[in-house]
Scaffold this active site. Structure first.
Site, PDB file in Angstrom:
ATOM      1  N   LYS B  98       0.867  -1.175   0.000  1.00 57.41           N
ATOM      2  CA  LYS B  98       0.000   0.000   0.000  1.00 57.41           C
ATOM      3  C   LYS B  98       0.905   1.226   0.000  1.00 57.41           C
ATOM      4  O   LYS B  98       1.737   1.384   0.898  1.00 57.41           O
ATOM      5  CB  LYS B  98      -0.893  -0.004   1.240  1.00 57.41           C
ATOM      6  N   GLY B 159      -7.725   9.807  10.346  1.00 58.39           N
ATOM      7  CA  GLY B 159      -7.820  10.005  11.794  1.00 58.39           C
ATOM      8  C   GLY B 159      -8.936  10.931  12.234  1.00 58.39           C
ATOM      9  O   GLY B 159      -9.129  11.154  13.426  1.00 58.39           O
ATOM     10  N   ALA B 185      -9.436   5.793   4.993  1.00 57.34           N
ATOM     11  CA  ALA B 185      -9.252   6.985   5.825  1.00 57.34           C
ATOM     12  C   ALA B 185     -10.519   7.810   5.985  1.00 57.34           C
ATOM     13  O   ALA B 185     -11.206   8.122   5.027  1.00 57.34           O
ATOM     14  CB  ALA B 185      -8.144   7.871   5.290  1.00 57.34           C
ATOM     15  N   GLY B 186     -10.775   8.158   7.202  1.00 59.22           N
ATOM     16  CA  GLY B 186     -11.845   9.095   7.502  1.00 59.22           C
ATOM     17  C   GLY B 186     -13.171   8.470   7.902  1.00 59.22           C
ATOM     18  O   GLY B 186     -13.995   9.117   8.531  1.00 59.22           O
ATOM     19  N   ASN B 207      -9.483   1.991  10.408  1.00 60.96           N
ATOM     20  CA  ASN B 207      -8.452   1.900  11.425  1.00 60.96           C
ATOM     21  C   ASN B 207      -8.860   2.712  12.657  1.00 60.96           C
ATOM     22  O   ASN B 207      -9.284   2.157  13.667  1.00 60.96           O
ATOM     23  CB  ASN B 207      -7.107   2.382  10.867  1.00 60.96           C
ATOM     24  N   THR B 208      -8.788   4.056  12.531  1.00 61.97           N
ATOM     25  CA  THR B 208      -9.059   4.906  13.692  1.00 61.97           C
ATOM     26  C   THR B 208     -10.454   4.675  14.280  1.00 61.97           C
ATOM     27  O   THR B 208     -10.616   4.661  15.504  1.00 61.97           O
ATOM     28  CB  THR B 208      -8.900   6.389  13.312  1.00 61.97           C
TER      29      THR B 208
END
Lengths: 370, 257
Positions: B98, B159, B185-186, B207-208
């Protein structure tokens, strides 16, 4: 525009007067904002904000969690020399102090590196006093080359260099820099640093800009807390961090909050920074800069370090020894300052795990020569 | 209904969720997150490979049979990304990579130009390249032409948990790009993941949202359910949404007379 010029716009702030105008309602409003202005930040550094220390800490921890997760990177310092031409009143290495001076030869650097890497440490911070004669560029490069064999990341905390100097050390493998301005108060700075290369306030203030231009990934700043008024020092630390973040977007900006420790020479700090102020500083800067690394060193005691973990600390030193070559030979020189937390790497790791955070020994990789 | 398999970079995946690994409070959570989310692919930053400290090495905790996709976190340009990708291949014997190239450490927004360049070099070198990018059609085309295996646009700055802020741009990518689109992301809520899948994204990466939750395992499960629901909604083809009730006095009836 350099930070020296940039900060002039704030030179007429009356910090004491400002602090008196801050009220509880104002702090509540600030705590409801996503982004805060520099004067909101200053308000959070006022005594009135101390009544809101818990919501400040909660909000700061939440922001840190989103940006950095529950990971804390560990590193250790390696003192290579205490030869110094400066006479900083608060420092154990000052020329005023009649202490045994020592510089590690390269075999000793390697011996110490071996011991520290044996602790599991992968990030090292190389420190020296200020002496371009004793710790010359060639000497520093040789040290870095040795350290690169034992560690994945080598940062430096040495005397300020020119941009070319940073490039040269960068080519040898250095990727990060820590430099404390000591005090952002130019008048006080001149009183505390009357002699040696360090007497040049502006040259020191612009150090991170030179390293940033040389492509350094990590730029870590701080004021030595206790020298001047707390809110004033923190305000300029925050403004400086934001300035660096804007001007060097590809560098990670970090901050430390070193409180003056007892050192050879017996310097008495002007102000005593209470634990509550330290927490206030950590929370306020997080609300102001959001994505900023925060380092807590072994200057602070084990208990306090444990309690600060959840507040959004991103980096901690472990098993530190501030004596020159102190890992290999205990007690042969005076340290730069007295350390408070003498826990081993394993103990620090356990402490972090107990707080439901994760110690990270390695957060970088060797890329040189590939 | 036959099995809904995502074929990508030589892998055949039943799970359409990829998970990140760098933000948990303890690596020991990772196998539980893998199980709860049903993920078959996990990304790991090469910078965190730590073979000297097995207890702190993320790689020691990844369930057997799970695909490890190294990422180039820390790269600031294509050259560094290529170097890191090669380190990853050397260490893990995988061609999956990635690409994350970030030149902006405040918002962590990816550099599309450098990313497309790295795609080109790495794809030629036999890597299966997954570029993390800013949702932008011309850049996605560049990455497709450079040989990427999928396109990973961000939903919002990493994040932030702000959800699908780039929805309109991601819709365009789904329409115009022939590669699987994986929103990365996001995504802050399971419903964001669900919405991404309903739109036609091939998969999502989280993830976050999981790691910053108070109960990461339950949140991982919620994401799994949301991804499955969204995917089924997409496969079933959503009914059209009408903003108005049917007009009671049609305007074109006279044409039929």
């Amino acid at each position: 525009m350099s930070f020296y010029d940039y900060k002039q716009q704030y030179k007429n702030i009356d910090f004491e007067k400002f602090a008196k105008t801050v009220c509880a309602e104002q702090i509540k409003t600030i705590l409801n904002k996503d982004e805060i202005s520099e004067f909101d930040f200053l308000a959070l550094l006022s005594p009135a904000a101390l009544d809101f220390i818990e919501p400040m800490a909660q909000k700061a921890a939440d922001i840190a969690l989103k940006h950095f997760g529950k990971a804390i990177v560990l590193f250790a310092p390696l003192y290579a020399s205490n030869f110094c031409i400066n006479n900083c009143a608060y420092c154990g290495f000052s020329t005023r102090n009649d202490i045994e001076r020592k510089i590690l030869n390269l075999d000793e650097v390697e011996e110490n590196a071996k011991i520290v890497s044996g602790f599991g440490i992968r990030h090292i911070l190389l420190l020296t006093g200020e002496s371009a004669v004793k710790t010359s560029m060639d000497y520093l490069k040789s040290c870095v080359k040795i350290l690169k064999r034992y560690f994945d990341a080598v940062d430096i905390e040495i005397y300020p260099l020119t941009e070319d100097g940073y490039k040269e050390l960068g080519e040898a493998g250095v990727e990060g820099l820590t430099v404390f301005q000591e005090t952002y108060n130019e008048d006080l700075y001149k009183i505390l640093h009357t002699k040696g290369a360090k007497a040049n306030y502006r040259f020191r203030l612009e150090t991170c800009e030179r390293a940033g231009r040389a492509g350094y990934r990590n730029l870590n700043i701080g004021a030595l807390l206790g020298l001047d008024d707390f809110s004033r020092e923190l305000f300029f630390t925050g403004i400086h961090a934001k300035f660096l973040q804007k001007n060097f977007p590809s560098s990670d900006i970090g901050v430390s909050f070193p409180r003056i420790r007892k050192a050879e020479g017996g310097y008495q700090p002007r102000t005593v920074i209470a634990d509550s102020n330290l927490v206030q500083a950590i929370a306020a800067i997080r609300l102001f800069v959001h994505r900023i690394g925060i380092t807590i060193s072994t200057r602070e005691n084990n208990d306090l370090r444990r309690n600060l973990i959840g507040l959004g600390i991103t980096k901690m030193s472990a098993a530190s020894n501030t004596q020159v070559g102190g890992y290999a030979k205990k007690g042969n020189t005076k340290g730069q300052f007295e350390i408070s937390d003498s826990a081993s790497v394993k103990e620090v790791k356990d402490m972090i795990y107990q707080k439901n955070y994760q110690p990270v020994l390695k957060d970088w990789m060797q890329m040189n020569g590939r | 209904m036959s099995k809904d398999i995502l074929k990508i970079a030589g892998l055949e995946l039943e799970s359409r969720i990829l998970i990140g690994s760098g933000k948990f409070s303890n690596n020991a959570l990772i196998p539980k997150i893998i199980e709860a989310s049903g993920a078959q692919t996990i990304t790991v930053a090469v910078r965190r490979f730590d073979f000297d400290n097995p207890n702190e090495n993320i790689l020691s905790y990844i369930t057997k049979g799970i695909n490890i996709m190294p990422n180039t976190s820390g790269a600031r340009n294509s050259q560094e990304a290529v170097t890191i990708a090669r380190l990853a291949r050397e260490a893990l014997k995988t061609d999956l990579i990635k690409i994350e190239i970030i030149n902006d450490n405040k918002y962590l927004l990816p550099d599309n130009y450098e990313t497309a360049r790295a795609c080109e070099t790495l794809a030629k070198d036999g890597f299966k390249v997954f570029p993390y990018m800013n949702a932008d059609l011309p850049s996605a085309r560049d990455m497709q032409n450079a040989g990427a295996a999928a396109i990973m646009p961000l939903g919002a700055p990493i994040g932030t948990n702000k959800g699908l802020q780039t929805k309109a741009m991601i819709k365009i990518l789904i329409e115009e790009i022939d590669l699987p689109i994986i929103v990365d992301a996001g995504l802050g809520k399971p419903s964001d993941a669900c919405q991404s899948m309903e739109m036609g994204c091939a998969a999502i990466m989280a993830n976050t949202a999981i790691s910053s939750s108070e109960n990461p395992i339950l949140m991982a499960e919620a994401f799994k359910d949301a991804v499955n629901a969204g995917r089924k909604g997409f496969l079933a083809k959503l009914g059209t949404i009408s903003n108005k009730a049917q007009a009671s006095s049609p305007l074109t009836n006279f044409l039929r007379n």
